[in-house]
Design an enzyme around this catalytic site. Sequence first.
Site, short mmCIF file in Angstrom:
data_model
loop_
_atom_site.label_atom_id
_atom_site.label_comp_id
_atom_site.label_asym_id
_atom_site.label_seq_id
_atom_site.Cartn_x
_atom_site.Cartn_y
_atom_site.Cartn_z
N ASP A 40 0.60 -0.09 -4.58
CA ASP A 40 0.19 1.07 -3.62
C ASP A 40 1.90 0.32 -2.99
O ASP A 40 1.74 0.17 -2.63
CB ASP A 40 -1.13 1.28 -2.28
CG ASP A 40 -1.23 2.75 -2.35
OD1 ASP A 40 0.09 3.55 -1.74
OD2 ASP A 40 -2.47 2.77 -2.47
N HIS B 45 8.42 6.26 -1.40
CA HIS B 45 7.52 6.14 -0.74
C HIS B 45 6.18 5.25 -1.91
O HIS B 45 5.32 4.36 -0.93
CB HIS B 45 6.94 7.41 -0.55
CG HIS B 45 7.27 7.97 0.57
ND1 HIS B 45 6.81 7.73 1.64
CD2 HIS B 45 8.62 8.44 0.94
CE1 HIS B 45 7.73 8.49 2.72
NE2 HIS B 45 8.60 8.89 2.01
P1 ADQ Z 1 -0.63 8.41 -1.17
O1 ADQ Z 1 -0.32 7.78 -2.09
O2 ADQ Z 1 -0.98 9.89 -0.50
O3 ADQ Z 1 1.09 8.50 0.05
P2 ADQ Z 1 -1.36 6.91 1.57
O4 ADQ Z 1 -0.39 6.36 2.22
O5 ADQ Z 1 -2.99 6.52 1.51
O6 ADQ Z 1 -1.58 7.48 -0.03
O7 ADQ Z 1 -1.68 8.24 2.55
C1 ADQ Z 1 -2.94 9.42 2.22
C2 ADQ Z 1 -3.22 9.59 3.63
O8 ADQ Z 1 -3.66 10.85 3.66
C3 ADQ Z 1 -3.72 9.02 4.82
O9 ADQ Z 1 -2.92 9.64 6.25
C4 ADQ Z 1 -4.67 9.52 4.79
O10 ADQ Z 1 -5.81 9.75 6.01
C5 ADQ Z 1 -5.05 10.80 3.91
N1 ADQ Z 1 -6.26 11.31 3.66
C6 ADQ Z 1 -6.67 10.59 2.39
N2 ADQ Z 1 -7.47 11.17 1.56
C7 ADQ Z 1 -8.15 12.38 3.10
C8 ADQ Z 1 -9.02 13.30 3.05
N3 ADQ Z 1 -10.19 13.52 2.37
N4 ADQ Z 1 -8.77 14.01 3.79
C9 ADQ Z 1 -7.89 14.07 4.88
N5 ADQ Z 1 -7.15 13.38 5.04
C10 ADQ Z 1 -6.94 12.46 3.99
C11 ADQ Z 1 1.93 8.18 -1.11
C12 ADQ Z 1 2.47 6.42 -1.29
C13 ADQ Z 1 1.84 5.20 -0.90
C14 ADQ Z 1 2.00 5.49 1.25
C15 ADQ Z 1 2.45 6.57 0.93
C16 ADQ Z 1 3.50 6.97 2.88
O11 ADQ Z 1 1.71 6.80 -2.71
O12 ADQ Z 1 1.92 4.33 -1.33
O13 ADQ Z 1 2.03 4.69 1.57
O14 ADQ Z 1 3.13 8.03 0.14
O15 ADQ Z 1 4.74 6.15 2.46
#
Ligand code: ADQ
Length: 469
Positions: free
Chosen positions: A359, A155
């Site tokens: 990311d 990921h």
């Molecule tokens: P993350 O590093 O966690 O994921 P991201 O892809 O942005 O990053 O996903 C975060 C998720 O958590 C989103 O669905 C977001 O809505 C949710 N989230 C974040 N803050 C929140 C909050 N305060 N309240 C509720 N929900 C919140 C890892 C990798 C990424 C990759 C994903 C999926 O680092 O690059 O896109 O996995 O593969």
Amino acid sequence: MSGELIVVSNRMPTAAVPSGGLVFALHETLRKTGGIWIGADPEHHASPAGQLKKIGDQTFYKRLAFEISEEDHETYYLGFANSVLWPVCHRRGDLVQMSRSFEEGYRRVNRRLAEQIVNVAGPNDMIWIHDYHFFPLASDLRSLGFAGKLGFFLHIPFPALGDLGALPSSANLAQWLAAYDLVGLQTRSDVARCLEMFRSETDAELMPDGKIKYGDNRVAVRSFPIGIAVDAFVAAAKETFEHAELDGDLKDDLVIGVDRLDYSKGLPNRFRAFGRYLETRKDRSRRPSLLQIAPPTREEVSAYRDIRHELEELSGRVNGENAALDWTPVRYIHRNIDRDVLAKLYRQARVGLVTPFADGMNLVAKEYVAAQDPEDPGVLILSRMAGAAEDMTQALLVNPYDIEEMSEALAQALDMPLAERKRRHAHCMEQVKNTDVLRWNESYLAALKESRSTFSWAKFYSNGAESNV
Ligand code: ADQ
């Protein structure tokens, strides 16, 4: 005869219907196909059991937990996974913390998990392993005689060859990955970096069918850009907003950021860029607010505590220099927000600010776009370093190290005419739909089904092993 699907990830939802993009998608898949989801038990145990145990809801598929001890948590999870692999993959070799106990813990947990999996997996089962916590799991499963198909999805970004030098010499990423039948990565650039790693290995060879031959193994490496459950997100964003917290100045020029509180997400520079925009904005009557939602994670790791202090200081400074009695420029919320509320906040926001230094994909960028009203959409400002930028080329792409450029992008986004906003949004939305997470699931699993297991029984027995499957 085809077997069951077994999904392995460090975190496993225990609720009947989990929320959250990825876990929701995997849950949907397993709900249809049945099978097993294996994840770490959130409780730590003095002496972890040698077998998987049922945990949480078991209605549509089995949820099995592997137990870990407090020491495993410190060495395997906080140590090797999050203080070595995470910084190396996010180009932060300077934050790597080396310890032999971390390496030992990581190998110990992977080996123990492999032993537990072979006790529940049938010979025709297909195992889909997720993320950097389990790079060596396929190699451990193969050495125990598991002959079914083994897939992996990373990921986070695949590290550049130069950054791999920061890994301890015991971590042989090429050998670990070669034991899988299919390695899925987020972007084409990740695939290029992974192939570069294999090219640098004398034992690896690129085959005419595009697979990598490494010793007796053959592995396919392909990109499968992950996305969100688009329809569900669009529906949640459209509902009328009645949330009490959204009042006053947040209704006007709202700029939103939503991230786990992680140093890879570029939050301090984002706050600096917002402060710079406020200082330099021409129209002083314009009073935008940055709403940053950043729940803490991995606070036991020192680099995560440091970023929290830095952000608190920065938001205080930007507010101190710019606030008025009836205007708070930066609102910084340090907790999780319900997904439905998040969807509506995105829709309300004029600008979505997504500026990580590195990311794998970044789902927030896709959620922000999906939540917009196509007739009056907001503007996504997106770091070039996010995997999402590879296809979302009509976002305002920025360099997250360049404060000036990000502050100019804020000005451009807040002043952007409707026609341009609609054009850019339509293009981004097309990319979001193309990578819907349910499609992502299906395409990965179809590719894994088509792949041939590279397991060699002949070699297994010639090595003197005994069958235990
Ligand atoms: P993350 O590093 O966690 O994921 P991201 O892809 O942005 O990053 O996903 C975060 C998720 O958590 C989103 O669905 C977001 O809505 C949710 N989230 C974040 N803050 C929140 C909050 N305060 N309240 C509720 N929900 C919140 C890892 C990798 C990424 C990759 C994903 C999926 O680092 O690059 O896109 O996995 O593969």
